[in-house]
Motif scaffolding. Structure first.
Motif, PDB file in Angstrom:
ATOM      1  N   PRO A 117       0.774  -1.195  -0.167  1.00 43.09           N
ATOM      2  CA  PRO A 117       0.060  -0.031  -0.097  1.00 43.09           C
ATOM      3  C   PRO A 117       0.952   1.328   0.117  1.00 43.09           C
ATOM      4  N   ARG A 118       0.504   2.180  -0.487  1.00 42.61           N
ATOM      5  CA  ARG A 118       1.209   3.469  -0.827  1.00 42.61           C
ATOM      6  C   ARG A 118       0.724   4.515   0.682  1.00 42.61           C
ATOM      7  N   THR A 119       1.486   3.950   1.868  1.00 41.73           N
ATOM      8  CA  THR A 119       1.312   4.790   3.070  1.00 41.73           C
ATOM      9  C   THR A 119       2.581   5.113   3.630  1.00 41.73           C
ATOM     10  N   THR A 120       2.702   6.063   4.167  1.00 43.67           N
ATOM     11  CA  THR A 120       3.872   6.459   4.812  1.00 43.67           C
ATOM     12  C   THR A 120       4.869   5.512   5.673  1.00 43.67           C
TER      13      THR A 120
ATOM     14  N   MET B 182       9.429   0.082   2.203  1.00 46.42           N
ATOM     15  CA  MET B 182       9.364  -1.440   1.606  1.00 46.42           C
ATOM     16  C   MET B 182       9.041  -1.190   0.129  1.00 46.42           C
ATOM     17  N   ASP B 183       8.876   0.058  -0.231  1.00 49.57           N
ATOM     18  CA  ASP B 183       7.930   0.186  -1.641  1.00 49.57           C
ATOM     19  C   ASP B 183       9.163  -0.015  -2.661  1.00 49.57           C
ATOM     20  N   ILE B 184       9.156  -1.405  -3.207  1.00 55.33           N
ATOM     21  CA  ILE B 184      10.070  -1.561  -4.266  1.00 55.33           C
ATOM     22  C   ILE B 184       9.653  -0.445  -5.777  1.00 55.33           C
ATOM     23  N   LEU B 185       8.290  -0.351  -5.901  1.00 58.04           N
ATOM     24  CA  LEU B 185       8.245   0.177  -6.969  1.00 58.04           C
ATOM     25  C   LEU B 185       8.663   1.793  -6.984  1.00 58.04           C
ATOM     26  N   SER B 186       8.679   2.358  -5.731  1.00 56.91           N
ATOM     27  CA  SER B 186       9.336   3.599  -5.716  1.00 56.91           C
ATOM     28  C   SER B 186      11.011   3.511  -5.961  1.00 56.91           C
ATOM     29  N   SER B 187      11.674   2.664  -5.314  1.00 59.47           N
ATOM     30  CA  SER B 187      12.917   2.568  -5.417  1.00 59.47           C
ATOM     31  C   SER B 187      13.387   2.207  -6.996  1.00 59.47           C
TER      32      SER B 187
ATOM     33  N   GLY C  51       5.858  11.174 -11.531  1.00 61.01           N
ATOM     34  CA  GLY C  51       5.858  10.533 -10.267  1.00 61.01           C
ATOM     35  C   GLY C  51       7.433  10.254  -9.948  1.00 61.01           C
ATOM     36  N   VAL C  52       7.557   9.222  -9.067  1.00 63.77           N
ATOM     37  CA  VAL C  52       8.874   8.964  -8.824  1.00 63.77           C
ATOM     38  C   VAL C  52      10.124   9.042 -10.074  1.00 63.77           C
ATOM     39  N   ALA C  53       9.636   8.419 -11.000  1.00 65.21           N
ATOM     40  CA  ALA C  53      10.676   7.987 -12.224  1.00 65.21           C
ATOM     41  C   ALA C  53      10.791   9.523 -12.783  1.00 65.21           C
TER      42      ALA C  53
ATOM     43  N   TYR D 250       5.255  17.669 -17.050  1.00 68.07           N
ATOM     44  CA  TYR D 250       3.576  17.876 -16.921  1.00 68.07           C
ATOM     45  C   TYR D 250       3.008  16.672 -16.207  1.00 68.07           C
ATOM     46  N   ASP D 251       2.247  16.481 -15.379  1.00 68.11           N
ATOM     47  CA  ASP D 251       1.496  15.567 -14.750  1.00 68.11           C
ATOM     48  C   ASP D 251      -0.073  15.670 -14.761  1.00 68.11           C
ATOM     49  N   ILE D 252      -0.800  14.705 -14.621  1.00 72.47           N
ATOM     50  CA  ILE D 252      -2.208  15.033 -14.363  1.00 72.47           C
ATOM     51  C   ILE D 252      -2.677  15.169 -12.963  1.00 72.47           C
ATOM     52  N   ARG D 253      -1.554  14.869 -11.945  1.00 70.97           N
ATOM     53  CA  ARG D 253      -2.229  15.036 -10.595  1.00 70.97           C
ATOM     54  C   ARG D 253      -1.789  16.294 -10.215  1.00 70.97           C
ATOM     55  N   THR D 254      -2.619  17.035  -9.278  1.00 68.25           N
ATOM     56  CA  THR D 254      -2.309  18.272  -8.933  1.00 68.25           C
ATOM     57  C   THR D 254      -1.177  18.555  -7.981  1.00 68.25           C
TER      58      THR D 254
ATOM     59  N   GLY E  56      -5.088   6.586  -3.448  1.00 68.96           N
ATOM     60  CA  GLY E  56      -3.715   6.305  -2.945  1.00 68.96           C
ATOM     61  C   GLY E  56      -2.683   6.754  -3.605  1.00 68.96           C
ATOM     62  N   GLY E  57      -2.944   8.232  -4.108  1.00 65.06           N
ATOM     63  CA  GLY E  57      -1.807   8.909  -4.677  1.00 65.06           C
ATOM     64  C   GLY E  57      -1.474   8.642  -6.106  1.00 65.06           C
ATOM     65  N   TYR E  58      -2.266   7.568  -6.948  1.00 60.29           N
ATOM     66  CA  TYR E  58      -2.050   7.334  -8.073  1.00 60.29           C
ATOM     67  C   TYR E  58      -2.938   7.957  -9.094  1.00 60.29           C
TER      68      TYR E  58
ATOM     69  N   ARG F 268      -7.234  15.726 -25.869  1.00 60.16           N
ATOM     70  CA  ARG F 268      -6.876  16.975 -25.915  1.00 60.16           C
ATOM     71  C   ARG F 268      -5.480  17.466 -25.203  1.00 60.16           C
ATOM     72  N   GLN F 269      -5.332  16.308 -24.115  1.00 67.12           N
ATOM     73  CA  GLN F 269      -3.717  16.374 -23.848  1.00 67.12           C
ATOM     74  C   GLN F 269      -2.791  16.217 -24.927  1.00 67.12           C
ATOM     75  N   ARG F 270      -2.786  15.759 -25.935  1.00 68.02           N
ATOM     76  CA  ARG F 270      -2.010  15.611 -27.083  1.00 68.02           C
ATOM     77  C   ARG F 270      -1.899  16.432 -27.729  1.00 68.02           C
TER      78      ARG F 270
HETATM   79  P1  NAD Z   1       3.267   6.011 -11.707  1.00 67.58           P
HETATM   80  O1  NAD Z   1       4.511   5.127 -11.936  1.00 67.58           O
HETATM   81  O2  NAD Z   1       1.896   5.278 -11.354  1.00 67.58           O
HETATM   82  O3  NAD Z   1       2.990   6.855 -12.757  1.00 67.58           O
HETATM   83  C1  NAD Z   1       3.805   7.929 -13.156  1.00 67.58           C
HETATM   84  C2  NAD Z   1       3.163   9.342 -13.142  1.00 67.58           C
HETATM   85  O4  NAD Z   1       2.632   9.548 -14.506  1.00 67.58           O
HETATM   86  C3  NAD Z   1       2.470   9.439 -11.875  1.00 67.58           C
HETATM   87  O5  NAD Z   1       2.871  11.011 -11.618  1.00 67.58           O
HETATM   88  C4  NAD Z   1       0.863   9.914 -12.738  1.00 67.58           C
HETATM   89  O6  NAD Z   1       0.274  10.796 -12.197  1.00 67.58           O
HETATM   90  C5  NAD Z   1       1.454  10.362 -14.232  1.00 67.58           C
HETATM   91  N1  NAD Z   1       0.441  10.235 -15.376  1.00 67.58           N
HETATM   92  C6  NAD Z   1      -0.387   9.158 -15.537  1.00 67.58           C
HETATM   93  N2  NAD Z   1      -1.318   9.543 -16.562  1.00 67.58           N
HETATM   94  C7  NAD Z   1      -0.717  10.810 -17.214  1.00 67.58           C
HETATM   95  C8  NAD Z   1      -0.815  11.565 -18.409  1.00 67.58           C
HETATM   96  N3  NAD Z   1      -2.038  11.112 -19.012  1.00 67.58           N
HETATM   97  N4  NAD Z   1      -0.183  12.661 -18.305  1.00 67.58           N
HETATM   98  C9  NAD Z   1       0.886  13.064 -17.684  1.00 67.58           C
HETATM   99  N5  NAD Z   1       1.004  12.306 -16.585  1.00 67.58           N
HETATM  100  C10 NAD Z   1       0.442  11.243 -16.226  1.00 67.58           C
HETATM  101  O7  NAD Z   1       3.562   7.088 -10.424  1.00 67.58           O
HETATM  102  P2  NAD Z   1       4.595   6.526  -9.053  1.00 67.58           P
HETATM  103  O8  NAD Z   1       5.800   7.073  -9.536  1.00 67.58           O
HETATM  104  O9  NAD Z   1       4.196   5.512  -8.601  1.00 67.58           O
HETATM  105  O10 NAD Z   1       3.941   7.937  -8.195  1.00 67.58           O
HETATM  106  C11 NAD Z   1       2.736   8.305  -7.933  1.00 67.58           C
HETATM  107  C12 NAD Z   1       2.558   9.014  -6.712  1.00 67.58           C
HETATM  108  O11 NAD Z   1       2.414   7.944  -5.592  1.00 67.58           O
HETATM  109  C13 NAD Z   1       3.459   9.811  -6.413  1.00 67.58           C
HETATM  110  O12 NAD Z   1       3.025  11.217  -5.686  1.00 67.58           O
HETATM  111  C14 NAD Z   1       4.323   9.327  -5.154  1.00 67.58           C
HETATM  112  O13 NAD Z   1       5.142  10.413  -4.674  1.00 67.58           O
HETATM  113  C15 NAD Z   1       3.656   8.604  -4.540  1.00 67.58           C
HETATM  114  N6  NAD Z   1       3.995   7.615  -3.963  1.00 67.58           N
HETATM  115  C16 NAD Z   1       3.688   7.441  -2.587  1.00 67.58           C
HETATM  116  C17 NAD Z   1       4.230   6.370  -1.889  1.00 67.58           C
HETATM  117  C18 NAD Z   1       3.953   6.203  -0.436  1.00 67.58           C
HETATM  118  O14 NAD Z   1       3.571   6.862   0.186  1.00 67.58           O
HETATM  119  N7  NAD Z   1       4.175   4.856   0.149  1.00 67.58           N
HETATM  120  C19 NAD Z   1       4.963   5.438  -2.560  1.00 67.58           C
HETATM  121  C20 NAD Z   1       5.169   5.595  -4.058  1.00 67.58           C
HETATM  122  C21 NAD Z   1       4.730   6.729  -4.520  1.00 67.58           C
END
Ligand code: NAD
Length: 392
Positions: A127-130, A135-140, A182-184, A202-206, A231-233, A244-246
């Motif tokens: 889960p994406r919690t503090t 333990m979050d391998i996706l982030s690292s 996001g993280v990457a 640019y990102d769609i999350r505020t 959950g932050g996604y 429209r985004q394109r």
């Molecule tokens: P991700 O790999 O799921 O996606 C990458 C990014 O693409 C995201 O920021 C998403 O908003 C963006 N995206 C999706 N559709 C898009 C579009 N059409 N145009 C532009 N951008 C678009 O994301 P991630 O790296 O896993 O991170 C997502 C969020 O979750 C971040 O805020 C990150 O800090 C947070 N997070 C929290 C925790 C935690 O609290 N444990 C862990 C990991 C990530």
């Protein structure tokens, strides 16, 4: 508890689930490490380094499976679909498996694993919690990918990244545009900035605007609704949104030397954000690195694991980027794994050395895929239902 580490069998995988430096801390918490000889070599960790830290090196994969209570892997199940079957016969009842498993793409393989009566944990499901962050391998692993993507782009671009003012004239800095911060994406911004490029994103999350700016990037404003999901996604948007985004991004992309795309929506195919027309609009020699290639890609012309040149633009679609920086990717993965295993120890002070899978814990429950011969994770069960439904 004995934790077994075996060689990774996925083609091109060079990471290892535990590095020598984590053997000592594991021992302090009551875990002994059993290593298949050579398991760390491709990441830069020799058997002797593990032995020096107290791990036991065994000659064969079978010996590790036989002796271990827990098997720690980088890729199991759906994250290693063609090879994971090899290990099924080596498992013993009650064994615990931990690793990336891509369970929602291949729920059928989770069902196969369940038949072996093992407890398997999928680390992508954390889960994406503090509390779970450590333990979050996706982030690292995303951090590794964001960094590497920029280096690849810099290598291929026939231009400098930084600005130079020399006796031979002034060189303008490269313009880098990151889609999805996001993280990457954030790591890509930081890396491109360090190399001296002008970076926008640019990102769609505020919430992202501030993060981009704090790294010295420019946030490209677009008149689009926000895409904040659970959950932050990000959430999946409809095709009209992406159209429209394109349209809004076309000019920015045409003016960029490098575009790095990372836009993903969990469990969904990546949206197409860069069409062939948009690629045509870029200057020859420009580079696109599509980090969403594994999920189909954000660029229409991306070919997974290939480098293509189309309309003079180089397009990379790497799918296992962390394996290209295996030393540190493994080090980070190990630390995530360590924290995950330690979290499975009892929180009760009296029993703090005991492994307790049944304790109330959202991280254990949220990642638990198979138990007692059954698939137990709701999302995987749903995915199985869908897959069965589709077959029927
Ligand atoms: P991700 O790999 O799921 O996606 C990458 C990014 O693409 C995201 O920021 C998403 O908003 C963006 N995206 C999706 N559709 C898009 C579009 N059409 N145009 C532009 N951008 C678009 O994301 P991630 O790296 O896993 O991170 C997502 C969020 O979750 C971040 O805020 C990150 O800090 C947070 N997070 C929290 C925790 C935690 O609290 N444990 C862990 C990991 C990530």
């Amino acid at each position: 508890m004995k934790v077994g580490v075996v060689k990774e069998t996925f083609p091109g995988e060079r990471r290892v689930a535990l590095v020598p430096d984590i053997v000592g801390p594991l021992a302090k918490r009551g875990f002994e490490v059993l290593l298949e000889a050579g398991a760390g070599v491709l990441s830069g960790y020799a058997d002797a380094a593990y032995e020096a830290k107290g791990a036991k090196v065994l000659g064969s994969r079978k010996e590790v499976f036989d002796g271990a209570d827990i098997i720690a892997q980088v890729r199991l199940c759906g994250a290693n679909p063609d090879c994971c079957g090899w290990d099924l016969d080596l498992l013993h009842e009650g064994q615990i498996l931990v690793g990336a498993a891509d369970p929602l793409s291949r729920p059928d393989l989770v069902a196969d694993l369940a038949k072996k009566d093992v407890s398997a944990f999928g680390l992508e499901l954390i889960p994406r919690t503090t509390r779970a962050q450590s333990m979050d391998i996706l982030s690292s692993m995303a951090l590794v990918a964001g960094y590497r993507a920029v280096l690849w782009a810099a290598e291929r671009l026939p231009k400098f990244f930084p600005m130079f003012m020399t006796a031979a004239g002034t060189v303008a800095p490269a313009k880098v545009f990151i889609i999805g911060a996001g993280v990457a994406g954030l790591q890509a911004i930081a890396t491109a900035k360090r190399l001296g490029a002008i970076v926008s994103a640019y990102d769609i999350r505020t919430a992202v605007k501030e993060e981009v700016e704090s790294l010295g990037g420019k946030f490209v404003e677009m008149e689009l609704e926000s895409g904040d999901g659970e959950g932050g996604y990000a959430r999946a948007m409809d095709e009209e949104f992406y159209r429209r985004q394109r349209e809004l991004m076309t000019k920015v992309i045409a003016a960029s030397d490098v575009v790095i795309t990372t836009a993903a929506v969990p469990g969904k195919k990546a949206p197409i954000l860069v069409t062939e027309e948009m690629v045509k609009g870029m200057a020859p020699g420009s580079v696109i690195v599509d980090l969403a290639a594994e999920r189909g890609g954000n660029c229409e012309l991306t070919k997974p694991d290939e480098e293509v040149v189309a309309h003079g633009v180089t397009i990379l679609g790497p799918t296992n980027v962390p394996a290209t920086l295996p030393f540190h990717a493994s080090q980070m993965y190990s630390k995530n794994m360590f924290n995950f295993l330690v979290n499975m120890l009892s929180k009760d002070r009296e029993r703090k050395d005991e492994f307790d899978l049944e304790q109330e814990d959202d991280i254990i429950a949220g990642t638990w895929m198979t138990k007692g011969g059954h698939v137990v994770h709701a999302d995987i069960k749903n995915a199985l239902g869908t897959a069965e439904g589709a077959q029927g």
